[in-house]
Structure formats: structure tokens, C-alpha cells
Write a protein that holds these residues in place. Structure first.
Motif, PDB file in Angstrom:
ATOM      1  N   GLY A  50      32.511  32.161  32.440  1.00 15.30           N
ATOM      2  CA  GLY A  50      33.780  31.708  33.002  1.00 15.30           C
ATOM      3  C   GLY A  50      34.522  32.896  33.575  1.00 15.30           C
ATOM      4  O   GLY A  50      35.289  33.541  32.854  1.00 15.30           O
ATOM      5  N   PRO A  51      34.299  33.226  34.847  1.00 20.01           N
ATOM      6  CA  PRO A  51      34.855  34.466  35.414  1.00 20.01           C
ATOM      7  C   PRO A  51      36.346  34.344  35.716  1.00 20.01           C
ATOM      8  O   PRO A  51      36.739  33.870  36.772  1.00 20.01           O
ATOM      9  CB  PRO A  51      34.048  34.663  36.706  1.00 20.01           C
ATOM     10  N   GLY A  52      37.153  34.761  34.775  1.00 22.30           N
ATOM     11  CA  GLY A  52      38.590  34.723  34.975  1.00 22.30           C
ATOM     12  C   GLY A  52      39.300  34.343  33.694  1.00 22.30           C
ATOM     13  O   GLY A  52      38.683  33.844  32.746  1.00 22.30           O
ATOM     14  N   GLY A  53      40.606  34.586  33.648  1.00 17.07           N
ATOM     15  CA  GLY A  53      41.388  34.406  32.436  1.00 17.07           C
ATOM     16  C   GLY A  53      41.144  33.109  31.702  1.00 17.07           C
ATOM     17  O   GLY A  53      40.528  33.077  30.640  1.00 17.07           O
ATOM     18  N   HIS A  54      41.611  31.991  32.246  1.00 17.52           N
ATOM     19  CA  HIS A  54      41.458  30.718  31.555  1.00 17.52           C
ATOM     20  C   HIS A  54      40.075  30.112  31.736  1.00 17.52           C
ATOM     21  O   HIS A  54      39.698  29.206  30.974  1.00 17.52           O
ATOM     22  CB  HIS A  54      42.557  29.743  31.990  1.00 17.52           C
ATOM     23  N   SER A  55      39.304  30.581  32.692  1.00 14.97           N
ATOM     24  CA  SER A  55      37.920  30.110  32.819  1.00 14.97           C
ATOM     25  C   SER A  55      37.084  30.511  31.604  1.00 14.97           C
ATOM     26  O   SER A  55      36.109  29.833  31.275  1.00 14.97           O
ATOM     27  CB  SER A  55      37.290  30.669  34.101  1.00 14.97           C
ATOM     28  N   ASN A  56      37.468  31.619  30.966  1.00 12.36           N
ATOM     29  CA  ASN A  56      36.765  32.010  29.749  1.00 12.36           C
ATOM     30  C   ASN A  56      36.848  30.922  28.680  1.00 12.36           C
ATOM     31  O   ASN A  56      35.952  30.801  27.835  1.00 12.36           O
ATOM     32  CB  ASN A  56      37.348  33.315  29.196  1.00 12.36           C
ATOM     33  N   LEU A  57      37.920  30.130  28.699  1.00  6.25           N
ATOM     34  CA  LEU A  57      38.067  29.054  27.721  1.00  6.25           C
ATOM     35  C   LEU A  57      36.925  28.044  27.848  1.00  6.25           C
ATOM     36  O   LEU A  57      36.473  27.485  26.847  1.00  6.25           O
ATOM     37  CB  LEU A  57      39.402  28.339  27.906  1.00  6.25           C
ATOM     38  N   ALA A  58      36.483  27.788  29.075  1.00 11.73           N
ATOM     39  CA  ALA A  58      35.404  26.827  29.281  1.00 11.73           C
ATOM     40  C   ALA A  58      34.087  27.339  28.714  1.00 11.73           C
ATOM     41  O   ALA A  58      33.303  26.571  28.139  1.00 11.73           O
ATOM     42  CB  ALA A  58      35.258  26.515  30.767  1.00 11.73           C
ATOM     43  N   LEU A  95      37.983  41.662  41.896  1.00  6.97           N
ATOM     44  CA  LEU A  95      37.360  42.939  42.257  1.00  6.97           C
ATOM     45  C   LEU A  95      35.939  42.734  42.781  1.00  6.97           C
ATOM     46  O   LEU A  95      35.041  42.363  42.031  1.00  6.97           O
ATOM     47  CB  LEU A  95      37.334  43.845  41.023  1.00  6.97           C
ATOM     48  N   PRO A  96      35.704  42.960  44.080  1.00  4.07           N
ATOM     49  CA  PRO A  96      34.354  42.804  44.622  1.00  4.07           C
ATOM     50  C   PRO A  96      33.351  43.696  43.882  1.00  4.07           C
ATOM     51  O   PRO A  96      33.623  44.864  43.616  1.00  4.07           O
ATOM     52  CB  PRO A  96      34.502  43.227  46.089  1.00  4.07           C
ATOM     53  N   GLY A  97      32.230  43.112  43.533  1.00  2.00           N
ATOM     54  CA  GLY A  97      31.176  43.851  42.853  1.00  2.00           C
ATOM     55  C   GLY A  97      31.186  43.709  41.347  1.00  2.00           C
ATOM     56  O   GLY A  97      30.184  44.000  40.692  1.00  2.00           O
ATOM     57  N   TYR A  98      32.294  43.266  40.789  1.00  2.00           N
ATOM     58  CA  TYR A  98      32.371  43.220  39.323  1.00  2.00           C
ATOM     59  C   TYR A  98      31.432  42.161  38.744  1.00  2.00           C
ATOM     60  O   TYR A  98      30.789  42.382  37.716  1.00  2.00           O
ATOM     61  CB  TYR A  98      33.800  42.978  38.840  1.00  2.00           C
ATOM     62  N   GLY A  99      31.357  41.013  39.396  1.00  2.00           N
ATOM     63  CA  GLY A  99      30.446  39.972  38.912  1.00  2.00           C
ATOM     64  C   GLY A  99      29.012  40.433  38.881  1.00  2.00           C
ATOM     65  O   GLY A  99      28.243  40.060  37.986  1.00  2.00           O
ATOM     66  N   ARG A 100      28.619  41.263  39.843  1.00  2.00           N
ATOM     67  CA  ARG A 100      27.261  41.818  39.853  1.00  2.00           C
ATOM     68  C   ARG A 100      27.036  42.708  38.632  1.00  2.00           C
ATOM     69  O   ARG A 100      25.977  42.639  37.988  1.00  2.00           O
ATOM     70  CB  ARG A 100      27.024  42.619  41.135  1.00  2.00           C
ATOM     71  N   ILE A 122      36.449  30.482  43.907  1.00  2.00           N
ATOM     72  CA  ILE A 122      36.558  31.330  45.101  1.00  2.00           C
ATOM     73  C   ILE A 122      36.616  32.819  44.788  1.00  2.00           C
ATOM     74  O   ILE A 122      36.377  33.639  45.677  1.00  2.00           O
ATOM     75  CB  ILE A 122      37.809  30.977  45.926  1.00  2.00           C
ATOM     76  N   ASN A 123      36.948  33.198  43.558  1.00  2.00           N
ATOM     77  CA  ASN A 123      37.255  34.611  43.338  1.00  2.00           C
ATOM     78  C   ASN A 123      36.005  35.494  43.383  1.00  2.00           C
ATOM     79  O   ASN A 123      34.873  35.024  43.266  1.00  2.00           O
ATOM     80  CB  ASN A 123      38.068  34.818  42.052  1.00  2.00           C
ATOM     81  N   SER A 124      36.214  36.774  43.552  1.00  2.00           N
ATOM     82  CA  SER A 124      35.107  37.701  43.768  1.00  2.00           C
ATOM     83  C   SER A 124      34.144  37.756  42.594  1.00  2.00           C
ATOM     84  O   SER A 124      32.926  37.788  42.778  1.00  2.00           O
ATOM     85  CB  SER A 124      35.655  39.104  44.070  1.00  2.00           C
ATOM     86  N   ALA A 125      34.679  37.778  41.370  1.00  2.00           N
ATOM     87  CA  ALA A 125      33.787  37.837  40.214  1.00  2.00           C
ATOM     88  C   ALA A 125      32.890  36.612  40.156  1.00  2.00           C
ATOM     89  O   ALA A 125      31.689  36.712  39.842  1.00  2.00           O
ATOM     90  CB  ALA A 125      34.597  37.968  38.924  1.00  2.00           C
ATOM     91  N   THR A 126      33.436  35.451  40.458  1.00  2.00           N
ATOM     92  CA  THR A 126      32.662  34.210  40.466  1.00  2.00           C
ATOM     93  C   THR A 126      31.567  34.254  41.514  1.00  2.00           C
ATOM     94  O   THR A 126      30.391  33.971  41.228  1.00  2.00           O
ATOM     95  CB  THR A 126      33.598  33.014  40.735  1.00  2.00           C
ATOM     96  N   VAL A 157      44.083  36.346  49.092  1.00  2.00           N
ATOM     97  CA  VAL A 157      43.710  37.617  48.470  1.00  2.00           C
ATOM     98  C   VAL A 157      42.707  37.448  47.337  1.00  2.00           C
ATOM     99  O   VAL A 157      41.939  38.371  47.031  1.00  2.00           O
ATOM    100  CB  VAL A 157      44.983  38.340  47.960  1.00  2.00           C
ATOM    101  N   ALA A 158      42.668  36.293  46.707  1.00  2.00           N
ATOM    102  CA  ALA A 158      41.751  36.081  45.582  1.00  2.00           C
ATOM    103  C   ALA A 158      40.316  35.873  46.033  1.00  2.00           C
ATOM    104  O   ALA A 158      39.388  35.998  45.230  1.00  2.00           O
ATOM    105  CB  ALA A 158      42.200  34.878  44.745  1.00  2.00           C
TER     106      ALA A 158
END
Length: 253
Positions: A50-58, A95-100, A122-126, A157-158
Motif C-alpha cells: 500500500g504505497p502511501g500513508g493510509h494505503s498502508n492500512l489496506a 518521490l520518483p524511483g522510491y517504489g523501485r 497515480i503517485n510515483s511510489a505506486t 504534483v502527486a
């Protein structure tokens, strides 16, 4: 507005989004469940990110969960956790590249199944996580909102630099139906909507996929290891049958 009225309206909004998912996403939920069941049948882990604050809850919703599959390996990346700084979490998920980096740290690749859940999609980590896993040969389930992704401006921006949406990349996309901005209720004279729905929508989708996968396995004569609550009689004894099988394989166990 009359006090107590918002509670009723919020209840109606929750039921509405759950019913919309139930009526339109059954086929995709079953497709995702089949992918999960096939991994478990091979005694392979199912990575959930779950890439992101509340997505981690999932991701946490289906990890180490009473009634849930023991093969779930939640990618609980600390830099995107709210408890390590909410503003930092938001910057990291953009942050571009962080998900990688996260995918490479977990070694996700050929033969693996990655389940990504992010309502906005939509976010970069995802997007980087999905692109990296696909590049390395993993199959991907995505849980996100098509409407949110497709109505959010391309220049936001996201967004990932590619402007891609999660549902454009994955092998199986389940639409969680969250509207742009997530919050759903309005108060006259107040400028901001309140009452977010994404946690309810994601939890419903995630649990539907898990229970359908378990049902598929049982129908095929496979009894998958499933967690029992440690807070009920016999829970620890039940779970202890399987701990050695998963300790060391599941990172956060």
C-alpha cells in the motif's frame, strides 16, 4: 445541519460505495482471487503493498489477520508510514524511483504476485512499484479508483512523471470507486468536504479477494493455512501449527 444527520449520511455513502463495488467488480474480484489462490496452491507468498500513508492500512488489513491467508507478505515500508511523519510520508510517496527501491529490496520478480492497493492510483511510489515488478516478471493485482485517477489532472504534483495510472499497468485491476478527493460529505457554509471513504472501500475489496481465494482453494481440495485470532480460545494453538512454516519467509512476521 442537524446534529446526528451527518452520521446517517456517512452511513449511506459507505453503503453506496460498497454496493457499487459489489455490483460492478465481481468479475475482477474473482480474477484477482484466482491469481491469489494459484500462488497459495504453489506455496508461494502474495506480496501486498500500500504505497502511501493510509494505503498502508489496506496492506495491514489482510496481513496477520483473523480469517486471512498466512501466505500474505505485507510490504510495510516504514518511510511511507504516517507514524514516521505524515508530511514525510507524502513526500516519499511522490518521490520518483522510491517504489523501485522497495521492490528491489523485497526481491520481487519472476513468478511472484504483487498486490498493490492505492485508492488514488497515480503517485510515483505506486507507479514505480508496478512498473518495476512488471519489468522483473511479476504478476500484479491493482486496487485503485479509475474515476479518481482519470479525473485528477495530468499535471498534478502527486503524479508519476509518466502520467500513468495504476489500472493501466496491472494484470488485474479492481476499481474501488473512490471519488476525486476521497472525502464525500458537504456542510453548508463550510468549504471542505469531510468523511473519507477509501479505507472502507479498500478493506471490502481486499477481504473479498481473500475470502474468494480461500473458497476456490477449498473447492479444489486444498486447505490453505488461515490465521485464527489469538484473542479467542485455541487461537495460539491453531496458529502455532504453522508458525515455523512462515517464520523467516514473511518479513514482518
Amino acid at each position: 445541519m442537524e446534529e446526528g444527520r451527518l452520521t446517517d449520511l456517512y452511513y449511506e455513502e459507505i453503503l453506496s460505495i460498497i454496493n457499487e463495488i459489489r455490483s460492478t467488480e465481481r468479475g475482477q474480484i474473482l480474477k484477482a482471487a484466482r491469481m491469489v489462490a494459484d500462488q497459495v496452491k504453489q506455496d508461494k507468498k502474495v506480496f501486498v503493498f500500500g504505497p502511501g500513508g493510509h494505503s498502508n492500512l489496506a496492506a495491514m488489513e489482510v496481513f496477520f489477520r483473523a480469517g486471512g491467508l498466512m501466505h500474505i507478505d505485507a510490504v510495510l515500508n516504514q518511510e511511507t508510514m504516517l507514524n514516521n511523519g505524515a508530511l514525510k510520508s507524502m513526500q516519499v510517496e511522490r518521490l520518483p524511483g522510491y517504489g523501485r527501491i522497495v521492490m528491489e529490496d523485497y526481491g520481487i520478480g519472476e513468478g511472484d504476485l504483487l498486490w498493490i492497493v492505492n485508492a488514488y492510483g497515480i503517485n510515483s511510489a505506486t507507479i514505480d512499484a508496478a512498473l518495476t515488478a512488471k519489468e522483473k516478471g511479476a504478476k500484479i493485482i491493482g486496487v485503485s479508483s479509475r474515476e479518481h485517477a482519470e479525473t485528477c489532472p495530468k499535471e498534478h504534483v502527486a503524479r508519476h512523471p509518466s502520467k500513468l495510472n495504476l489500472h493501466d499497468i496491472v494484470d488485474c485491476a479492481v476499481d474501488c470507486k473512490v471519488k476525486l478527493g476521497d472525502a464525500t460529505l458537504e456542510i453548508d457554509g463550510f468549504p471542505q468536504k469531510i468523511g473519507a471513504l477509501s479505507t472502507y472501500a479498500n478493506a471490502y475489496v481486499m477481504n473479498c479477494i481473500v475470502i474468494e481465494a480461500i473458497n476456490m482453494l477449498v473447492n479444489e481440495g486444498v486447505n490453505p493455512p488461515v490465521w485464527r485470532s489469538g484473542n479467542c480460545p485455541g487461537g495460539d494453538e491453531w496458529n502455532n501449527q504453522f508458525i515455523d512454516r512462515f517464520k523467516g519467509r514473511i518479513r514482518c512476521l
